[in-house]
Motif scaffolding. Structure first.
Motif, short mmCIF file in Angstrom:
data_model
loop_
_atom_site.label_atom_id
_atom_site.label_comp_id
_atom_site.label_asym_id
_atom_site.label_seq_id
_atom_site.Cartn_x
_atom_site.Cartn_y
_atom_site.Cartn_z
N LYS A 137 0.82 -1.22 0.00
CA LYS A 137 0.00 0.00 0.00
C LYS A 137 0.85 1.27 0.00
CE LYS A 137 -3.97 -2.14 2.10
NZ LYS A 137 -4.85 -2.27 3.24
N HIS A 138 2.11 1.15 0.42
CA HIS A 138 3.01 2.31 0.46
C HIS A 138 3.74 2.54 -0.86
CE1 HIS A 138 2.40 2.76 4.73
NE2 HIS A 138 2.67 1.49 4.90
N ILE A 139 3.64 1.60 -1.78
CA ILE A 139 4.34 1.69 -3.07
C ILE A 139 3.43 2.41 -4.06
CG2 ILE A 139 5.37 0.41 -4.97
CD1 ILE A 139 5.97 -1.82 -2.89
N LYS A 140 3.92 3.48 -4.63
CA LYS A 140 3.14 4.28 -5.57
C LYS A 140 3.79 4.23 -6.95
CE LYS A 140 0.54 5.64 -2.21
NZ LYS A 140 -0.50 4.72 -1.87
N GLY A 141 2.98 4.32 -7.95
CA GLY A 141 3.49 4.35 -9.31
C GLY A 141 2.57 3.60 -10.25
N PRO A 142 2.89 3.64 -11.52
CA PRO A 142 2.04 3.00 -12.53
C PRO A 142 2.31 1.49 -12.62
CG PRO A 142 3.90 4.05 -13.59
CD PRO A 142 4.01 4.36 -12.12
N LEU A 143 2.07 0.79 -11.52
CA LEU A 143 2.32 -0.64 -11.48
C LEU A 143 1.01 -1.41 -11.34
CD1 LEU A 143 5.27 -0.57 -8.92
CD2 LEU A 143 5.43 -0.74 -11.41
N VAL A 144 1.02 -2.64 -11.79
CA VAL A 144 -0.12 -3.53 -11.62
C VAL A 144 0.23 -4.49 -10.50
CG1 VAL A 144 -1.50 -5.36 -12.69
CG2 VAL A 144 -0.78 -3.38 -14.04
N HIS A 145 -0.66 -4.60 -9.53
CA HIS A 145 -0.44 -5.48 -8.38
C HIS A 145 -1.39 -6.66 -8.47
CE1 HIS A 145 -0.23 -7.11 -4.43
NE2 HIS A 145 -1.37 -6.57 -4.01
N ARG A 146 -0.82 -7.86 -8.55
CA ARG A 146 -1.63 -9.08 -8.56
C ARG A 146 -1.87 -9.52 -7.13
NH1 ARG A 146 0.23 -13.74 -12.30
NH2 ARG A 146 -1.46 -14.66 -11.07
N GLU A 147 -3.09 -9.36 -6.67
CA GLU A 147 -3.42 -9.67 -5.28
C GLU A 147 -3.53 -11.17 -5.02
OE1 GLU A 147 -6.75 -7.36 -3.98
OE2 GLU A 147 -5.89 -5.51 -4.80
N ASP A 148 -3.52 -11.98 -6.07
CA ASP A 148 -3.63 -13.43 -5.88
C ASP A 148 -2.29 -14.10 -5.58
OD1 ASP A 148 -2.85 -12.83 -8.57
OD2 ASP A 148 -3.33 -14.89 -9.15
N ILE A 149 -1.19 -13.45 -5.90
CA ILE A 149 0.12 -14.05 -5.69
C ILE A 149 0.38 -14.23 -4.20
CG2 ILE A 149 2.62 -13.74 -6.01
CD1 ILE A 149 1.17 -14.24 -8.62
N GLY A 150 0.80 -15.42 -3.81
CA GLY A 150 1.13 -15.69 -2.42
C GLY A 150 -0.05 -16.00 -1.53
N THR A 151 -1.24 -16.10 -2.10
CA THR A 151 -2.41 -16.41 -1.28
C THR A 151 -2.53 -17.93 -1.08
OG1 THR A 151 -3.88 -16.57 -3.19
CG2 THR A 151 -3.68 -14.40 -2.14
N THR A 152 -3.20 -18.30 -0.03
CA THR A 152 -3.43 -19.72 0.24
C THR A 152 -4.18 -20.35 -0.92
OG1 THR A 152 -3.45 -19.32 2.61
CG2 THR A 152 -4.47 -21.36 1.86
N ALA A 153 -5.16 -19.65 -1.46
CA ALA A 153 -5.95 -20.20 -2.56
C ALA A 153 -5.09 -20.52 -3.78
CB ALA A 153 -7.06 -19.22 -2.94
N LEU A 154 -4.19 -19.61 -4.14
CA LEU A 154 -3.34 -19.85 -5.30
C LEU A 154 -2.34 -20.97 -5.03
CD1 LEU A 154 -2.62 -19.08 -8.19
CD2 LEU A 154 -0.98 -17.45 -7.25
#
Length: 81
Positions: free
Chosen positions: A50-67
């Motif tokens: 949440k502290h990283i700013k910029g024109p980036l795409v964040h994949r929220e599924d990476i590192g999740t238990t479900a994945l």
């Protein structure tokens, strides 16, 4: 700039130009956390991201238990094929 744990931030596909990081490809930043559970580590990573700013795409599924479970199931299917 406001990320609190810089020791767990890893850069890839970036270039430093006039004290600014310029994205040169995909998979630009990795944030790593260690905790007792995957869920706790994921929460720590999400809090830092949440502290990283910029024109980036964040994949929220990476590192999740479900994945992770999905990948384990897939590997078991491959082994049994």
């Amino acid at each position: 700039d406001k990320k609190t744990d810089h020791g767990n931030l890893f850069y890839s596909a970036v270039h430093l130009d006039d004290d600014k990081l310029i994205q040169t490809g995909s998979r630009t930043i990795a944030v790593i956390a260690t905790a007792d559970t995957i869920e706790q580590a994921e929460q720590q990573v999400e809090a830092e991201i949440k502290h990283i700013k910029g024109p980036l795409v964040h994949r929220e599924d990476i590192g999740t238990t479900a994945l992770i479970e999905k990948r384990i199931t897939h590997m078991k299917e491959i082994r049994n094929a």
